[in-house]
Design a protein around this motif. Structure first.
Motif, PDB file in Angstrom:
ATOM      1  N   ILE A 283       1.092  -0.867  -0.272  1.00  0.00           N
ATOM      2  CA  ILE A 283      -0.075   0.053   0.068  1.00  0.00           C
ATOM      3  C   ILE A 283       0.866   1.442   0.310  1.00  0.00           C
ATOM      4  O   ILE A 283       1.747   0.991   0.730  1.00  0.00           O
ATOM      5  CB  ILE A 283      -0.645   0.155   0.902  1.00  0.00           C
ATOM      6  N   ASN A 284       0.438   1.884  -1.243  1.00  0.00           N
ATOM      7  CA  ASN A 284       1.581   3.953  -1.242  1.00  0.00           C
ATOM      8  C   ASN A 284       0.565   4.401  -0.642  1.00  0.00           C
ATOM      9  O   ASN A 284       0.305   5.129  -1.239  1.00  0.00           O
ATOM     10  CB  ASN A 284       2.141   3.783  -2.828  1.00  0.00           C
ATOM     11  N   GLU A 285       1.015   5.535   0.008  1.00  0.00           N
ATOM     12  CA  GLU A 285      -0.202   5.751   1.328  1.00  0.00           C
ATOM     13  C   GLU A 285       0.906   6.220   2.255  1.00  0.00           C
ATOM     14  O   GLU A 285       1.802   5.495   2.704  1.00  0.00           O
ATOM     15  CB  GLU A 285      -1.295   4.903   1.615  1.00  0.00           C
ATOM     16  N   SER A 286       0.361   7.897   2.639  1.00  0.00           N
ATOM     17  CA  SER A 286       1.185   8.253   3.425  1.00  0.00           C
ATOM     18  C   SER A 286       0.202   8.668   4.536  1.00  0.00           C
ATOM     19  O   SER A 286      -0.562   9.932   4.334  1.00  0.00           O
ATOM     20  CB  SER A 286       1.608   9.117   3.500  1.00  0.00           C
ATOM     21  N   SER A 287       0.276   8.479   5.396  1.00  0.00           N
ATOM     22  CA  SER A 287      -0.355   8.021   6.934  1.00  0.00           C
ATOM     23  C   SER A 287      -1.764   8.300   6.710  1.00  0.00           C
ATOM     24  O   SER A 287      -2.216   7.679   7.944  1.00  0.00           O
ATOM     25  CB  SER A 287      -0.619  10.192   7.944  1.00  0.00           C
ATOM     26  N   ARG A 288      -2.460   7.286   6.541  1.00  0.00           N
ATOM     27  CA  ARG A 288      -3.809   7.357   6.209  1.00  0.00           C
ATOM     28  C   ARG A 288      -3.383   5.875   5.904  1.00  0.00           C
ATOM     29  O   ARG A 288      -2.154   5.570   5.230  1.00  0.00           O
ATOM     30  CB  ARG A 288      -4.917   8.360   4.930  1.00  0.00           C
ATOM     31  N   ILE A 289      -4.856   4.911   6.536  1.00  0.00           N
ATOM     32  CA  ILE A 289      -4.138   4.023   6.188  1.00  0.00           C
ATOM     33  C   ILE A 289      -6.240   2.861   5.273  1.00  0.00           C
ATOM     34  O   ILE A 289      -7.243   3.157   6.150  1.00  0.00           O
ATOM     35  CB  ILE A 289      -4.435   3.099   7.134  1.00  0.00           C
ATOM     36  N   PRO A 290      -6.258   2.939   4.076  1.00  0.00           N
ATOM     37  CA  PRO A 290      -7.098   2.941   3.750  1.00  0.00           C
ATOM     38  C   PRO A 290      -7.697   0.609   3.357  1.00  0.00           C
ATOM     39  O   PRO A 290      -8.062  -0.135   2.663  1.00  0.00           O
ATOM     40  CB  PRO A 290      -6.495   2.551   1.879  1.00  0.00           C
ATOM     41  N   LEU A 291      -7.810   1.038   4.997  1.00  0.00           N
ATOM     42  CA  LEU A 291      -8.664  -0.717   5.542  1.00  0.00           C
ATOM     43  C   LEU A 291      -9.906  -0.251   6.407  1.00  0.00           C
ATOM     44  O   LEU A 291      -9.856   0.906   6.754  1.00  0.00           O
ATOM     45  CB  LEU A 291      -6.981  -1.174   6.725  1.00  0.00           C
ATOM     46  N   GLU A 292     -10.575  -1.617   6.232  1.00  0.00           N
ATOM     47  CA  GLU A 292     -11.830  -0.928   6.587  1.00  0.00           C
ATOM     48  C   GLU A 292     -11.394  -1.243   8.159  1.00  0.00           C
ATOM     49  O   GLU A 292     -10.270  -1.302   8.813  1.00  0.00           O
ATOM     50  CB  GLU A 292     -12.512  -2.295   6.672  1.00  0.00           C
ATOM     51  N   GLU A 293     -13.024  -0.129   8.956  1.00  0.00           N
ATOM     52  CA  GLU A 293     -11.722  -0.227  10.431  1.00  0.00           C
ATOM     53  C   GLU A 293     -12.288  -2.166  11.132  1.00  0.00           C
ATOM     54  O   GLU A 293     -12.655  -2.646  10.668  1.00  0.00           O
ATOM     55  CB  GLU A 293     -12.964   0.670  11.417  1.00  0.00           C
ATOM     56  N   ASN A 294     -11.366  -2.077  12.338  1.00  0.00           N
ATOM     57  CA  ASN A 294     -11.934  -3.165  12.957  1.00  0.00           C
ATOM     58  C   ASN A 294     -11.814  -4.504  12.107  1.00  0.00           C
ATOM     59  O   ASN A 294     -12.258  -5.965  11.616  1.00  0.00           O
ATOM     60  CB  ASN A 294     -13.416  -3.595  13.446  1.00  0.00           C
ATOM     61  N   SER A 295     -10.550  -4.470  11.356  1.00  0.00           N
ATOM     62  CA  SER A 295     -10.109  -5.431   9.684  1.00  0.00           C
ATOM     63  C   SER A 295      -8.942  -6.125  10.566  1.00  0.00           C
ATOM     64  O   SER A 295      -8.453  -6.976   9.389  1.00  0.00           O
ATOM     65  CB  SER A 295      -9.835  -4.781   8.465  1.00  0.00           C
ATOM     66  N   VAL A 296      -8.084  -4.991  11.290  1.00  0.00           N
ATOM     67  CA  VAL A 296      -6.387  -6.232  11.678  1.00  0.00           C
ATOM     68  C   VAL A 296      -5.968  -6.184  12.888  1.00  0.00           C
ATOM     69  O   VAL A 296      -6.858  -5.964  14.103  1.00  0.00           O
ATOM     70  CB  VAL A 296      -5.268  -4.697  11.164  1.00  0.00           C
ATOM     71  N   ASP A 297      -5.774  -7.614  13.097  1.00  0.00           N
ATOM     72  CA  ASP A 297      -4.875  -8.561  13.950  1.00  0.00           C
ATOM     73  C   ASP A 297      -4.089  -7.917  15.197  1.00  0.00           C
ATOM     74  O   ASP A 297      -3.982  -7.365  16.156  1.00  0.00           O
ATOM     75  CB  ASP A 297      -4.710  -9.216  13.803  1.00  0.00           C
ATOM     76  N   VAL A 298      -3.288  -7.374  14.283  1.00  0.00           N
ATOM     77  CA  VAL A 298      -1.738  -6.669  15.136  1.00  0.00           C
ATOM     78  C   VAL A 298      -1.221  -4.866  13.693  1.00  0.00           C
ATOM     79  O   VAL A 298      -1.607  -5.949  12.727  1.00  0.00           O
ATOM     80  CB  VAL A 298      -0.963  -7.721  14.968  1.00  0.00           C
ATOM     81  N   VAL A 299      -1.316  -4.149  14.614  1.00  0.00           N
ATOM     82  CA  VAL A 299       0.008  -3.159  13.292  1.00  0.00           C
ATOM     83  C   VAL A 299       1.368  -2.803  13.660  1.00  0.00           C
ATOM     84  O   VAL A 299       1.661  -2.974  15.871  1.00  0.00           O
ATOM     85  CB  VAL A 299      -0.627  -2.336  14.015  1.00  0.00           C
ATOM     86  N   LEU A 300       2.343  -3.254  13.571  1.00  0.00           N
ATOM     87  CA  LEU A 300       3.798  -3.130  13.727  1.00  0.00           C
ATOM     88  C   LEU A 300       3.625  -1.978  12.916  1.00  0.00           C
ATOM     89  O   LEU A 300       3.352  -0.842  11.879  1.00  0.00           O
ATOM     90  CB  LEU A 300       4.594  -4.237  13.179  1.00  0.00           C
ATOM     91  N   CYS A 301       4.529  -0.540  13.977  1.00  0.00           N
ATOM     92  CA  CYS A 301       5.214   0.461  13.616  1.00  0.00           C
ATOM     93  C   CYS A 301       6.875   0.191  14.267  1.00  0.00           C
ATOM     94  O   CYS A 301       6.769   1.105  15.045  1.00  0.00           O
ATOM     95  CB  CYS A 301       4.429   1.706  14.027  1.00  0.00           C
ATOM     96  N   TYR A 302       7.781   0.372  13.510  1.00  0.00           N
ATOM     97  CA  TYR A 302       9.041   0.054  14.221  1.00  0.00           C
ATOM     98  C   TYR A 302      10.024   1.468  12.606  1.00  0.00           C
ATOM     99  O   TYR A 302       9.738   1.210  12.168  1.00  0.00           O
ATOM    100  CB  TYR A 302       9.246  -1.137  13.300  1.00  0.00           C
ATOM    101  N   ASP A 303      10.654   1.587  14.115  1.00  0.00           N
ATOM    102  CA  ASP A 303      11.130   3.091  13.710  1.00  0.00           C
ATOM    103  C   ASP A 303      10.761   4.066  13.053  1.00  0.00           C
ATOM    104  O   ASP A 303      11.333   4.094  11.989  1.00  0.00           O
ATOM    105  CB  ASP A 303      12.342   2.223  12.786  1.00  0.00           C
ATOM    106  N   VAL A 304       9.659   4.336  13.236  1.00  0.00           N
ATOM    107  CA  VAL A 304       9.001   4.616  12.066  1.00  0.00           C
ATOM    108  C   VAL A 304       8.512   6.732  12.667  1.00  0.00           C
ATOM    109  O   VAL A 304       8.604   7.583  11.461  1.00  0.00           O
ATOM    110  CB  VAL A 304       7.410   4.466  11.282  1.00  0.00           C
ATOM    111  N   ILE A 305       8.169   6.525  14.032  1.00  0.00           N
ATOM    112  CA  ILE A 305       7.358   7.919  13.619  1.00  0.00           C
ATOM    113  C   ILE A 305       8.136   9.416  14.145  1.00  0.00           C
ATOM    114  O   ILE A 305       7.794   9.956  14.036  1.00  0.00           O
ATOM    115  CB  ILE A 305       6.642   8.183  15.340  1.00  0.00           C
ATOM    116  N   HIS A 306       9.440   8.890  14.002  1.00  0.00           N
ATOM    117  CA  HIS A 306      10.802  10.019  14.312  1.00  0.00           C
ATOM    118  C   HIS A 306      10.423  10.315  13.265  1.00  0.00           C
ATOM    119  O   HIS A 306      11.099  11.770  12.479  1.00  0.00           O
ATOM    120  CB  HIS A 306      12.265   9.399  14.529  1.00  0.00           C
TER     121      HIS A 306
END
Ligand SMILES: C[S@@+](CC[C@H](N)C(=O)[O-])C[C@H]1O[C@@H](n2cnc3c(N)ncnc32)[C@H](O)[C@@H]1O
Length: 188
Positions: free
Chosen positions: A80-103
């Motif tokens: 998925i080529n997207e910045s900040s927005r997540i084009p997925l349905e609500e309540n659809s994902v078991d795990v979100v990883l966000c590793y070494d990104v928020i800086h």
């Protein structure tokens, strides 16, 4: 790929993701996936019944990842080529990883991303973050003056509760680093 990255992708990454709670059959979002150092082990771990969404704002890096998953005949990864927005349905994902990104993100953008993560995460799912480059850990970019406890508060203000901390050997860029990830669950 160098030997360290190979070893992470083939052995240690999968073990690490198992330790933090990722399970076969799950749907995982790797937010800010980069070259896929966590996407690929996650895809092997969740297996044919699972799925990994690999999201990044950088289309060149996603092209690299696309080549890598094609070469390895991996079929359960969607880019998925997207910045900040997540084009997925609500309540659809078991795990979100966000590793070494928020800086990379200013505070308003971090808030937007945490809200998006909360929206797509299932109620019994978890959000795992590797908060590198804050004030006490190689400070850099937008986190250079932000303390870890303030990062935790920001995330909790988006509807999460800190659940667990996992300390150990992580892959950072293309080398091993002693560090930790924080797992959050959704608040009541
Ligand atoms: C240092 S890399 C980490 C890659 C991977 N998570 C890892 O740990 O190996 C950070 C990645 O986050 C992506 N990124 C930064 N801000 C983003 C945003 N707002 N939306 C999507 N991707 C973002 C960058 O393009 C980059 O590929």
């Amino acid at each position: 790929m160098n030997k360290t990255v190979d070893n992470w992708i083939e052995v240690d990454g999968r073990k690490f993701l198992t330790d933090i709670g990722v399970r076969p059959g799950q749907t995982v979002l790797d937010f800010g996936c980069g070259e896929g150092h966590y996407t690929i082990p996650a895809s092997k771990l969740v297996g044919r019944d699972g799925k990994v969404y690999a999201l990044d704002k950088d289309s060149d890096i996603l092209d690299k990842l696309k080549d890598r998953i094609t070469e390895s005949r991996i079929e359960n990864v969607e880019l998925i080529n997207e910045s900040s927005r997540i084009p997925l349905e609500e309540n659809s994902v078991d795990v979100v990883l966000c590793y070494d990104v928020i800086h990379f993100m200013k505070i308003d953008e971090r808030k937007l991303v945490y809200d998006e993560i909360c929206r797509v995460l299932k109620d019994d799912g978890f959000f795992s973050i590797y908060p590198k480059h804050h004030k006490n850990n190689y400070p850099l970019m937008e986190l250079a003056n932000v303390k870890l406890r303030d990062i935790v508060k920001e995330i909790e203000n988006s509807g999460f509760v800190l659940d667990r901390k996992f300390t150990g050997k992580l892959l950072h860029d293309d080398y091993y680093d002693e560090g930790f990830v924080l797992n959050f669950k959704k608040g009541e």
